[in-house]
Motif scaffolding. Structure first.
Motif, PDB file in Angstrom:
ATOM      1  N   GLU A  34       0.841  -1.199   0.000  1.00 36.84           N
ATOM      2  CA  GLU A  34       0.000   0.000   0.000  1.00 36.84           C
ATOM      3  C   GLU A  34       0.873   1.244   0.000  1.00 36.84           C
ATOM      4  O   GLU A  34       1.913   1.275   0.664  1.00 36.84           O
ATOM      5  N   THR A  52      -1.531   9.898 -10.637  1.00 37.50           N
ATOM      6  CA  THR A  52      -1.884   8.522 -10.994  1.00 37.50           C
ATOM      7  C   THR A  52      -1.763   8.263 -12.484  1.00 37.50           C
ATOM      8  O   THR A  52      -1.198   7.245 -12.912  1.00 37.50           O
ATOM      9  N   ILE A  95      -3.464  -3.404  -9.688  1.00 39.55           N
ATOM     10  CA  ILE A  95      -3.351  -2.212  -8.846  1.00 39.55           C
ATOM     11  C   ILE A  95      -4.731  -1.574  -8.734  1.00 39.55           C
ATOM     12  O   ILE A  95      -5.402  -1.333  -9.747  1.00 39.55           O
ATOM     13  N   HIS A  96      -5.156  -1.335  -7.516  1.00 45.24           N
ATOM     14  CA  HIS A  96      -6.350  -0.542  -7.253  1.00 45.24           C
ATOM     15  C   HIS A  96      -5.908   0.735  -6.548  1.00 45.24           C
ATOM     16  O   HIS A  96      -4.864   0.772  -5.903  1.00 45.24           O
ATOM     17  N   GLY A  97      -6.697   1.773  -6.661  1.00 43.10           N
ATOM     18  CA  GLY A  97      -6.319   3.015  -5.989  1.00 43.10           C
ATOM     19  C   GLY A  97      -7.452   4.002  -5.945  1.00 43.10           C
ATOM     20  O   GLY A  97      -8.507   3.810  -6.565  1.00 43.10           O
ATOM     21  N   TYR A  98      -7.248   5.063  -5.183  1.00 40.13           N
ATOM     22  CA  TYR A  98      -8.190   6.176  -5.191  1.00 40.13           C
ATOM     23  C   TYR A  98      -8.172   6.792  -6.591  1.00 40.13           C
ATOM     24  O   TYR A  98      -7.129   6.829  -7.253  1.00 40.13           O
ATOM     25  N   LEU A 110      -3.980   4.804  -0.727  1.00 39.25           N
ATOM     26  CA  LEU A 110      -4.141   5.491  -2.015  1.00 39.25           C
ATOM     27  C   LEU A 110      -3.841   4.583  -3.199  1.00 39.25           C
ATOM     28  O   LEU A 110      -4.400   4.772  -4.279  1.00 39.25           O
ATOM     29  N   LEU A 111      -2.945   3.627  -2.997  1.00 40.85           N
ATOM     30  CA  LEU A 111      -2.586   2.691  -4.061  1.00 40.85           C
ATOM     31  C   LEU A 111      -2.382   1.329  -3.420  1.00 40.85           C
ATOM     32  O   LEU A 111      -1.629   1.202  -2.451  1.00 40.85           O
ATOM     33  N   TYR A 320       5.398   3.389   1.202  1.00 44.88           N
ATOM     34  CA  TYR A 320       4.936   2.209   0.457  1.00 44.88           C
ATOM     35  C   TYR A 320       5.317   0.998   1.290  1.00 44.88           C
ATOM     36  O   TYR A 320       6.493   0.715   1.478  1.00 44.88           O
ATOM     37  N   LEU A 378     -11.763   2.804  -3.786  1.00 43.59           N
ATOM     38  CA  LEU A 378     -10.809   2.131  -4.662  1.00 43.59           C
ATOM     39  C   LEU A 378     -11.434   1.800  -6.010  1.00 43.59           C
ATOM     40  O   LEU A 378     -12.564   1.322  -6.080  1.00 43.59           O
TER      41      LEU A 378
END
Length: 430
Positions: A34, A52, A95-98, A110-111, A320, A378
């Motif tokens: 993360e 992003t 990858i998922h993220g805001y 955020l990631l 991270y 996400l």
């Protein structure tokens, strides 16, 4: 955009970790990393995520070509076995993220990167270098947008940062609500509207100020913006209206006691019949000086140094961290750093924004389980190695700008405060 490899835009320990993990046979253990901020720099009320779209393009180009491999071999950075592994590197995880443009708070995941350990860890430096800088700029820019109270702002800080950072900053400021940039490359690459007319050197080039104004109007039309503080502001305003007529687009003031100067120029323009001529100010502005001119008849602002340096917070404090991995038996376990002041919360996270009557009240982070009691934060960015294309390029930049406006609109009114304080929303782990 260049197709050059981004693989060496990294710290050496990313590669030496891969080298050691390969030797130990743990390099391909399924892992979850993360990216998050432990706190909001500058004791600000909220952060704005930016970078992003840039990051996803850089990940697509994260390839170890022959030039990169030869340099690593020549300098004995890693073993031959690791060089062979790097030669075949293609990120194949998810990858998922805001969403880019989303507001964030301490602990916001955020990631979320899911892949084998080596595949994921090698991206750490790239992820943090992009998100830390771009989000710092966007967060500062959002405060300036709030302080401007609806009046447009232009980003013009290219000469106050590195040449590549200048492009990133222009993009981030646009996402945060700035209306234009002076940086041409940001216009070409990311679709950010560009602007610009003339500097003091153009006036000084000519024998008289009137000659300079006439040359600019002939080239750019009466709708241009004339810079009026090279010599005497009052005399320059009179000359500008005489040359361009009462249809002159705007005048720019770049020095002096701005509130007093703006009031005098507005009165003079009106007395000359140029009632529609706008006034733009520059001169080392930040969110505080912009707020101080709330009652002044300023029509627009140009911001340079402050926005590209994050207005005192040039990085977002993001880290991270590995938060979950499979053990030797294939079971998922949560992992966390326990050291004082730098502890982390282990486990895969599923964050939502809690809302009451459309107003955000909390950042609720579900640990280890997905819930749906708020706006889910996400979204998929990379699925099995394939980048979701809607996040890229000018289209992705415009979408991020629109999302930033919607996300900020959800925040309670105290989010607009410029004073140091606690985050406007609490972060709650459940």
């Amino acid at each position: 955009m260049s197709d050059a490899s981004t693989a060496l835009l990294t710290d050496q320990y990313e590669l030496t970790m891969v080298d050691a993990a390969l030797r130990a046979g743990t390099h391909d253990r399924p892992s979850v990393f993360e990216a998050f901020a432990r706190r909001l720099p500058g004791a600000r009320r909220y952060g704005v995520l930016a970078g992003t779209g840039r990051l996803l393009e850089l990940i697509e180009r994260f390839r170890f070509e022959e030039a990169e491999l030869s340099w690593l071999r020549e300098h004995h950075i890693v073993s031959e076995a690791t060089l062979d592994w790097l030669a075949d590197y293609r990120f194949s995880g998810s990858i998922h993220g805001y969403r880019e443009g989303e507001v964030f708070f301490p602990g916001s995941p955020l990631l979320v990167v899911e892949a084998g350990f080596a595949e994921a860890v090698v991206l750490e430096t790239l992820i943090l270098s992009v998100l830390n800088y771009d989000s710092a700029v966007a967060t500062a820019a959002a405060r300036m947008v709030s302080a401007a109270g609806g009046r447009p702002l232009a980003e013009m800080g290219s000469r106050r940062t590195g040449e590549r950072s200048a492009v990133a900053a222009a993009r981030a400021a646009y996402i945060a609500g700035f209306s234009a940039t002076s940086n041409i490359e940001a216009g070409r690459t990311w679709g950010v509207p560009t602007m610009g007319t003339a500097a003091h050197s153009f006036t000084l080039l000519h024998d008289t100020e009137e000659q300079a104004f006439r040359a600019q109007v002939e080239a750019l039309g009466t709708g241009t913006t004339l810079l009026v503080d090279t010599y005497d502001v009052s005399r320059a305003v009179e000359t500008a209206v005489r040359v361009a007529g009462t249809g002159l687009g705007a005048v720019r003031i770049d020095s002096g006691d701005l509130p007093e100067q703006v009031a005098a120029v507005r009165a003079q323009l009106d007395s000359l019949g140029a009632t529609e001529t706008r006034i733009t100010v520059t001169s080392d502005l930040d969110e505080y000086t912009i707020a101080a001119m709330a009652a002044s008849p300023v029509d627009s602002f140009g911001v340079g140094t402050s926005v590209v340096t994050g207005s005192g917070s040039p990085a977002s404090g993001m880290v991270y961290k590995l938060v979950a991995r499979q053990d030797a038996a294939g079971e998922w376990i949560s992992v966390a750093k326990r050291s004082a002041l730098k502890g982390t919360v282990g486990g895969r996270k599923f964050p939502v924004r809690q809302l009451v009557d459309g107003v955000a009240t909390a950042e609720v982070i579900h640990v280890g389980h997905a819930e749906h009691d708020g706006r889910e934060l996400l979204v998929p960015l990379v699925v099995d190695g394939a980048v979701e294309r809607q996040h890229l390029g000018a289209e992705g930049t415009r979408a991020a700008r629109e999302h930033r406006a919607a996300a900020v609109a959800e925040l309670p009114p105290e989010a607009a405060r410029l004073s140091r304080g606690e985050p406007v929303l609490p972060t709650v782990y459940v």
